[in-house]
Design a protein around this motif. Structure first.
Motif, PDB file in Angstrom:
ATOM      1  N   HIS A 142       0.679  -1.368   0.029  1.00  0.00           N
ATOM      2  CA  HIS A 142       0.049   0.095   0.028  1.00  0.00           C
ATOM      3  C   HIS A 142       0.895   1.448  -0.221  1.00  0.00           C
ATOM      4  O   HIS A 142       1.708   1.367   0.828  1.00  0.00           O
ATOM      5  CB  HIS A 142      -0.912   0.144   1.272  1.00  0.00           C
ATOM      6  N   LEU A 143       0.559   2.132  -0.854  1.00  0.00           N
ATOM      7  CA  LEU A 143       1.408   3.535  -0.960  1.00  0.00           C
ATOM      8  C   LEU A 143       0.282   4.701  -0.860  1.00  0.00           C
ATOM      9  O   LEU A 143      -0.673   4.760  -1.589  1.00  0.00           O
ATOM     10  CB  LEU A 143       1.823   3.521  -2.461  1.00  0.00           C
ATOM     11  N   GLY A 144       0.577   5.023   0.264  1.00  0.00           N
ATOM     12  CA  GLY A 144      -0.371   6.244   0.540  1.00  0.00           C
ATOM     13  C   GLY A 144      -0.259   7.451  -0.324  1.00  0.00           C
ATOM     14  O   GLY A 144       0.323   7.362  -1.220  1.00  0.00           O
ATOM     15  N   PRO A 145      -1.191   8.381  -0.401  1.00  0.00           N
ATOM     16  CA  PRO A 145      -1.508   9.604  -1.359  1.00  0.00           C
ATOM     17  C   PRO A 145      -0.273  10.380  -1.439  1.00  0.00           C
ATOM     18  O   PRO A 145      -0.038  11.126  -2.476  1.00  0.00           O
ATOM     19  CB  PRO A 145      -2.651  10.119  -0.789  1.00  0.00           C
ATOM     20  N   THR A 146       0.358  10.510  -0.149  1.00  0.00           N
ATOM     21  CA  THR A 146       1.612  11.694  -0.132  1.00  0.00           C
ATOM     22  C   THR A 146       2.680  10.833  -0.295  1.00  0.00           C
ATOM     23  O   THR A 146       3.890  11.458   0.056  1.00  0.00           O
ATOM     24  CB  THR A 146       1.353  12.244   1.380  1.00  0.00           C
ATOM     25  N   PHE A 147       2.779   9.660  -0.721  1.00  0.00           N
ATOM     26  CA  PHE A 147       4.319   8.684  -0.937  1.00  0.00           C
ATOM     27  C   PHE A 147       5.040   9.649  -1.765  1.00  0.00           C
ATOM     28  O   PHE A 147       6.264   9.933  -1.466  1.00  0.00           O
ATOM     29  CB  PHE A 147       4.018   7.456  -1.527  1.00  0.00           C
ATOM     30  N   SER A 148       4.606  10.016  -2.933  1.00  0.00           N
ATOM     31  CA  SER A 148       5.773  10.690  -3.811  1.00  0.00           C
ATOM     32  C   SER A 148       6.342  12.088  -3.273  1.00  0.00           C
ATOM     33  O   SER A 148       7.415  12.338  -3.224  1.00  0.00           O
ATOM     34  CB  SER A 148       5.355  10.825  -5.339  1.00  0.00           C
ATOM     35  N   ARG A 149       5.111  12.739  -2.849  1.00  0.00           N
ATOM     36  CA  ARG A 149       5.603  14.033  -2.236  1.00  0.00           C
ATOM     37  C   ARG A 149       6.499  13.940  -1.210  1.00  0.00           C
ATOM     38  O   ARG A 149       7.335  14.700  -1.110  1.00  0.00           O
ATOM     39  CB  ARG A 149       3.963  14.689  -1.879  1.00  0.00           C
ATOM     40  N   ASP A 150       6.299  13.039  -0.262  1.00  0.00           N
ATOM     41  CA  ASP A 150       7.141  12.940   0.836  1.00  0.00           C
ATOM     42  C   ASP A 150       8.577  12.454   0.512  1.00  0.00           C
ATOM     43  O   ASP A 150       9.456  13.267   0.908  1.00  0.00           O
ATOM     44  CB  ASP A 150       6.695  11.612   1.828  1.00  0.00           C
ATOM     45  N   LEU A 151       8.640  11.792  -0.519  1.00  0.00           N
ATOM     46  CA  LEU A 151       9.839  11.079  -1.041  1.00  0.00           C
ATOM     47  C   LEU A 151      10.487  12.398  -1.340  1.00  0.00           C
ATOM     48  O   LEU A 151      11.837  12.481  -1.359  1.00  0.00           O
ATOM     49  CB  LEU A 151       9.492  10.067  -1.910  1.00  0.00           C
ATOM     50  N   LEU A 152      10.042  13.056  -2.511  1.00  0.00           N
ATOM     51  CA  LEU A 152      10.634  14.167  -3.133  1.00  0.00           C
ATOM     52  C   LEU A 152      11.140  15.270  -2.212  1.00  0.00           C
ATOM     53  O   LEU A 152      11.939  16.167  -2.425  1.00  0.00           O
ATOM     54  CB  LEU A 152       9.637  14.692  -4.296  1.00  0.00           C
ATOM     55  N   SER A 153      10.234  15.340  -1.227  1.00  0.00           N
ATOM     56  CA  SER A 153      10.566  16.816  -0.322  1.00  0.00           C
ATOM     57  C   SER A 153      11.524  16.228   0.668  1.00  0.00           C
ATOM     58  O   SER A 153      11.961  16.891   1.756  1.00  0.00           O
ATOM     59  CB  SER A 153       9.468  17.216   0.490  1.00  0.00           C
ATOM     60  N   GLY A 154      11.745  15.008   0.763  1.00  0.00           N
ATOM     61  CA  GLY A 154      12.977  14.587   1.841  1.00  0.00           C
ATOM     62  C   GLY A 154      12.300  14.156   3.014  1.00  0.00           C
ATOM     63  O   GLY A 154      13.261  13.620   3.864  1.00  0.00           O
ATOM     64  N   ALA A 155      11.226  14.159   3.278  1.00  0.00           N
ATOM     65  CA  ALA A 155      10.588  13.631   4.352  1.00  0.00           C
ATOM     66  C   ALA A 155      10.549  11.916   4.194  1.00  0.00           C
ATOM     67  O   ALA A 155      10.434  11.576   2.935  1.00  0.00           O
ATOM     68  CB  ALA A 155       9.284  14.181   4.547  1.00  0.00           C
ATOM     69  N   PRO A 156      10.431  11.300   5.366  1.00  0.00           N
ATOM     70  CA  PRO A 156      10.681   9.817   5.230  1.00  0.00           C
ATOM     71  C   PRO A 156       8.993   9.394   4.719  1.00  0.00           C
ATOM     72  O   PRO A 156       8.073   9.850   5.432  1.00  0.00           O
ATOM     73  CB  PRO A 156      10.612   9.166   6.603  1.00  0.00           C
ATOM     74  N   ALA A 157       9.020   8.816   3.595  1.00  0.00           N
ATOM     75  CA  ALA A 157       7.980   8.140   2.905  1.00  0.00           C
ATOM     76  C   ALA A 157       7.789   6.490   3.219  1.00  0.00           C
ATOM     77  O   ALA A 157       8.802   6.053   3.524  1.00  0.00           O
ATOM     78  CB  ALA A 157       8.205   8.373   1.362  1.00  0.00           C
ATOM     79  N   SER A 158       6.348   6.639   3.656  1.00  0.00           N
ATOM     80  CA  SER A 158       6.342   5.056   4.130  1.00  0.00           C
ATOM     81  C   SER A 158       5.684   4.320   3.200  1.00  0.00           C
ATOM     82  O   SER A 158       4.615   4.497   2.448  1.00  0.00           O
ATOM     83  CB  SER A 158       5.761   4.976   5.526  1.00  0.00           C
ATOM     84  N   LEU A 159       6.113   2.912   3.269  1.00  0.00           N
ATOM     85  CA  LEU A 159       5.239   1.856   2.206  1.00  0.00           C
ATOM     86  C   LEU A 159       4.806   1.040   3.339  1.00  0.00           C
ATOM     87  O   LEU A 159       5.315   0.311   4.139  1.00  0.00           O
ATOM     88  CB  LEU A 159       6.526   1.145   1.407  1.00  0.00           C
ATOM     89  N   GLN A 160       3.572   0.590   3.074  1.00  0.00           N
ATOM     90  CA  GLN A 160       2.808  -0.305   3.992  1.00  0.00           C
ATOM     91  C   GLN A 160       2.562  -1.475   3.525  1.00  0.00           C
ATOM     92  O   GLN A 160       2.418  -1.573   2.355  1.00  0.00           O
ATOM     93  CB  GLN A 160       1.279   0.393   4.611  1.00  0.00           C
ATOM     94  N   VAL A 161       3.077  -2.574   4.148  1.00  0.00           N
ATOM     95  CA  VAL A 161       2.895  -3.980   3.663  1.00  0.00           C
ATOM     96  C   VAL A 161       2.080  -4.795   4.704  1.00  0.00           C
ATOM     97  O   VAL A 161       2.241  -4.857   5.988  1.00  0.00           O
ATOM     98  CB  VAL A 161       4.386  -4.619   3.666  1.00  0.00           C
ATOM     99  N   ILE A 162       0.971  -5.271   4.215  1.00  0.00           N
ATOM    100  CA  ILE A 162       0.040  -5.991   5.015  1.00  0.00           C
ATOM    101  C   ILE A 162       0.207  -7.559   4.407  1.00  0.00           C
ATOM    102  O   ILE A 162       0.107  -7.728   3.419  1.00  0.00           O
ATOM    103  CB  ILE A 162      -1.356  -5.602   4.759  1.00  0.00           C
ATOM    104  N   ILE A 163       0.332  -8.553   5.450  1.00  0.00           N
ATOM    105  CA  ILE A 163       0.812  -9.589   4.921  1.00  0.00           C
ATOM    106  C   ILE A 163      -0.089 -10.579   5.696  1.00  0.00           C
ATOM    107  O   ILE A 163      -0.338 -10.569   7.053  1.00  0.00           O
ATOM    108  CB  ILE A 163       2.155  -9.857   5.173  1.00  0.00           C
ATOM    109  N   ASP A 164      -0.480 -11.663   5.280  1.00  0.00           N
ATOM    110  CA  ASP A 164      -1.286 -12.718   6.029  1.00  0.00           C
ATOM    111  C   ASP A 164      -0.268 -13.830   6.706  1.00  0.00           C
ATOM    112  O   ASP A 164       0.611 -14.164   6.347  1.00  0.00           O
ATOM    113  CB  ASP A 164      -1.786 -13.862   4.681  1.00  0.00           C
ATOM    114  N   GLY A 165      -0.508 -13.697   8.152  1.00  0.00           N
ATOM    115  CA  GLY A 165       0.335 -14.437   8.778  1.00  0.00           C
ATOM    116  C   GLY A 165      -0.160 -15.781   9.241  1.00  0.00           C
ATOM    117  O   GLY A 165       0.637 -16.325  10.138  1.00  0.00           O
ATOM    118  N   ARG A 166      -0.978 -16.322   8.640  1.00  0.00           N
ATOM    119  CA  ARG A 166      -1.398 -17.587   8.996  1.00  0.00           C
ATOM    120  C   ARG A 166      -0.048 -18.460   8.778  1.00  0.00           C
ATOM    121  O   ARG A 166      -0.242 -19.346   9.810  1.00  0.00           O
ATOM    122  CB  ARG A 166      -2.666 -18.088   8.104  1.00  0.00           C
ATOM    123  N   ASN A 167       0.508 -18.423   7.879  1.00  0.00           N
ATOM    124  CA  ASN A 167       1.890 -19.206   8.071  1.00  0.00           C
ATOM    125  C   ASN A 167       3.012 -18.205   8.239  1.00  0.00           C
ATOM    126  O   ASN A 167       3.507 -17.659   7.423  1.00  0.00           O
ATOM    127  CB  ASN A 167       2.165 -19.866   6.618  1.00  0.00           C
TER     128      ASN A 167
END
Lengths: 369, 367
Positions: free
Chosen positions: A100-125
């Motif tokens: 999941h990439l939030g709406p501000t991903f590219s903006r944060d990245l280009l402005s030098g603020a930490p951009a976050s990438l959300q990874v949601i994962i199935d933990g059944r295994n």
């Protein structure tokens, strides 16, 4: 004495192999199982299905996602546009992971603020989840490296240069296939020995054997040798397939390997005959075989490391001949371990074998019902 | 009425040879305790060698992350030789090597190289350890970025693990183990029962009575079904109370799917027994077709999706595969019908096929 034992051995071989079903059962499945299990038993993930939820249309987001698309480990299987779509996809196992990439991903990245990438994962295994997360982290890691280089940012103060000994590409097949050699050798030995005395007891022929001039030692040798011969033959076939079919390197000496196989067979036959002479019916013999076979395999370090077990269970595994054989097999195949390093693994198998054979021999005369 | 007699006869046989009762009640308890504790993929306190050639404040900051982590139990070295020896002897599973010029090179453009060597023999464990090392490294980077007042990495991964947020491997291994253990129990209970009657000649005695073949088979199935369900109930209780596996789905779904699976497992045993007509061969076949396939091909530990296509196709004939998927979902995720229904249907189909073949193969005939 020699001729008597040969006669007994011939009888054992006949009773084992005269039945066509029994003949097929002892020879064919180990070979088929090696092929099927050799391919099936891998911890390497490939083509893990994942979904992309990209709220950001920017070019940097596309660059990052390209890293996932180019990976052998992942397979993009869905593209989502709303948050509510995440749950059913993961619940129903359509995908293992959502990026999941939030709406501000590219903006944060280009402005030098930490951009976050959300990874949601199935933990059944959780193991699969952990490995997939590691892959995802390394994709993001290489993106970060590229990005800092292209934008002239100061890089991290340290970077990891990783490599692996003995198995440079971390192929889990190299680890598993030598283990399967041990697994199948054990199963075949149990097939040959675990029911053999129990069957004779149930049919009454064991009493007849006991009133012949045979001494218990001779009966023991006569019962043990067929298992030894069949076991050695199967171990050879399986080892050849591991080397020539699965291309697992065999770095150590073949002589050391056979010393290991011989001692392991001794211990496995010992346990098999012990179970068999303890059992009064074949049903009990079969139960005994399973009660030994299943823990012997699961607690051998074949799939899950012994080091992860609690101390009490680690101590119990000291009685398990498979545990030693696994170390011997992997040591000889992958490390090229010489004989003297493996002595600490070889003698316990010999002790287990001798003690169990002695017990079995004693039970021949003392377990009457 | 006749059925009751047959069930009674079978029950008496169960009671006289207590091995069946041991199979149903003792086996799940012993195996689940042994494996529930013994089978774990969570490496903790991994012994690693920390080689610091020139200790100073900078390296101390780096190594303290490893010393504080619960994943590692580090052993300090001053040079590579000692660490390499320790790795060859199996005393450590990995080496982290900080060179003499580490502190100076942290100011270089590319950063100071930190050599990481893992023992690759157990590839899965090696990967997990590398993952832990990377985790420790990025913790250090973050701490240092905050301390130095500079920006951290451009993109940070924010991970959320559903259903099993602490990533306890026991939570998925215990439900899988139940499937493997129930496969064994089902097959062990019935694998010899028909063959035994043939071998002892009592099948002929049964044939001269008015009971039908269907009744004989049902008489064999009913007592063992109840024994098996008893074992299943014990296993589930232990999973929840002893091992703390969350049970998010409903008991009713668990009960229904377990009965279905037990039918398949018992059916497999009866089928082996019917076809072999000989206890020795039936026992051998049971050893081969039950345990290892359920262990390796069920997805209990190895991910089915990552197997090559032909093998993946083959796993569809392994009943445990469907049950593992149902159990892992019912325990950890809840009543997710799109996962439960197809798998339950597959089990139903397998049961129908097994009993269909058994029915066809058991005729009141001596040949």
């Amino acid at each position: 004495m020699g001729a008597r034992i040969v006669a007994l051995m011939i009888k054992e071989f006949l009773s084992l192999l005269k039945d066509k079903k029994s003949r097929v059962v002892v020879v064919v499945p180990p070979i088929l199982q090696l092929i099927v299990f050799g391919y099936a038993a891998t911890f390497d993930l490939s083509h893990v299905p994942y979904a992309v939820y990209n709220e950001d249309g920017g070019a940097p987001a596309q660059d990052l996602l390209a890293g996932f698309r180019g990976s052998q480990n992942f397979l993009e299987s869905a593209f989502i546009t709303h948050e509510e779509q995440i749950r059913p996809l993961i619940d129903n196992k359509k995908v293992l992971m959502v990026v999941h990439l939030g709406p501000t991903f590219s903006r944060d990245l280009l402005s030098g603020a930490p951009a976050s990438l959300q990874v949601i994962i199935d933990g059944r295994n959780s193991n699969t989840a952990m490995l997939a997360l590691n892959y995802a982290n390394s994709i993001v890691g290489s993106f970060n490296e590229e990005w800092t280089k292209e934008h002239g940012l100061s890089g991290p103060p340290a970077r990891l240069v990783a490599r692996a000994w003995f198995n440079p590409n971390l192929e889990s097949r190299w680890f598993i296939v030598p283990g399967i050699v041990g697994l199948l050798t054990l199963v075949v030995t149990m097939l040959v020995t675990a029911l053999s005395v129990a069957r004779e007891r149930e049919q009454g022929t064991f009493d007849q054997l006991l009133v012949t001039p045979f001494r218990p030692v001779e009966i023991l040798i006569g019962k043990a040798l067929p298992g030894f011969i069949i076991g050695t033959f199967e171990a050879t076939v399986i080892t050849l397939m591991a080397v020539f079919w699965f291309k697992v390197p065999l770095l150590g000496s073949v002589i050391t390997l056979y010393a290991g196989i011989a001692l392991f067979l001794l211990s496995a036959i010992g346990v098999g005959l012990m179970i068999s002479s303890l059992a009064v019916t074949q049903q009990q013999g079969l139960l005994g075989a399973f009660l030994f076979l299943v823990p012997a395999i699961i607690l051998s370090g074949f799939t899950t490391p012994i080091a992860n077990m609690p101390q009490v269970i680690q101590d119990i595994t000291l009685l398990n001949p498979m545990r030693y054989f696994m170390v011997v097999l992997r040591g000889i195949f992958l490390e090229g371990a010489p004989f003297h390093i493996l002595i600490s693994q070889l003698w316990p198998m010999a002790v287990i074998g001798v003690v169990n054979l002695a017990l079995a021999g004693w039970l021949f005369r003392h377990r009457m019902y | 009425m006749r059925m009751r007699g047959l069930v009674r006869k079978e029950l008496l046989q169960v009671i006289r040879d207590p091995s069946s009762i041991a199979i149903a009640f003792l086996m799940p308890v012993v195996l689940l305790i042994l494996f529930g504790y013994g089978v774990s993929l969570d490496a903790e306190h991994v012994p690693i060698a920390l080689v610091v050639e020139h200790p100073d404040a900078e390296t101390a900051g780096f190594t303290s992350v490893f010393r504080q982590s619960r994943y590692f139990s580090p052993v300090g070295f001053r040079e590579m030789k000692g660490a390499e020896d320790a790795m060859r002897k199996g005393l450590v599973d990995g080496i982290i090597h900080l060179r003499e010029d580490f502190s100076r090179r942290t100011r270089d453009a590319g950063g100071a190289p930190v050599q990481v060597i893992v023992n690759g023999i157990d590839a899965n464990n090696a990967r997990l350890i590398s993952g832990y090392v990377e985790g420790a490294w990025s913790t250090w980077l973050q701490q240092k970025a905050i301390a130095d007042g500079v920006a951290g990495v451009p993109v940070q991964v924010e991970q959320r693990v559903w259903f099993n947020s602490e990533m306890r491997s026991r939570n998925f291994l215990v439900p899988g183990l139940i499937a493997v253990i129930m496969t064994l129990i089902g097959a062990l209970l019935t694998a010899l029962v028909v063959a035994r009657e043939w071998e002892r000649g009592t099948m002929e005695a049964l044939m001269v009575t008015p009971v039908t073949m269907k009744e004989i088979l049902l008489g064999k199935l009913v007592p063992y079904f109840f024994l098996g369900m008893g074992g299943m109930a014990l296993s589930v209780t232990m999973a929840v109370w002893q091992f703390g596996v969350p049970l998010r789905g409903s008991l009713a779904v668990l009960f229904a799917s377990s009965s279905l699976f037990l039918l398949v497992a018992l059916g497999m045993g009866l089928l082996i027994s019917t076809l072999a007509k000989n206890q020795f061969v039936a026992g051998q076949v049971a050893i081969i077709v039950t345990f290892l396939p359920a262990f390796i091909l069920s997805g209990f530990i190895f991910d089915i999706g990552s197997m090559p296509a032909p093998i993946r196709l083959f796993t569809h004939v392994i009943a445990a595969r469907y049950f593992v998927e149902i159990l892992q979902t019912v325990f950890l995720a809840g009543n997710v019908w799109p996962v439960i229904l197809p798998n339950a249907l597959a089990l139903l189909l397998m049961a129908a096929v097994f009993f269909g073949i058994i029915r066809r193969k058991s005729r009141k005939r001596l040949d």
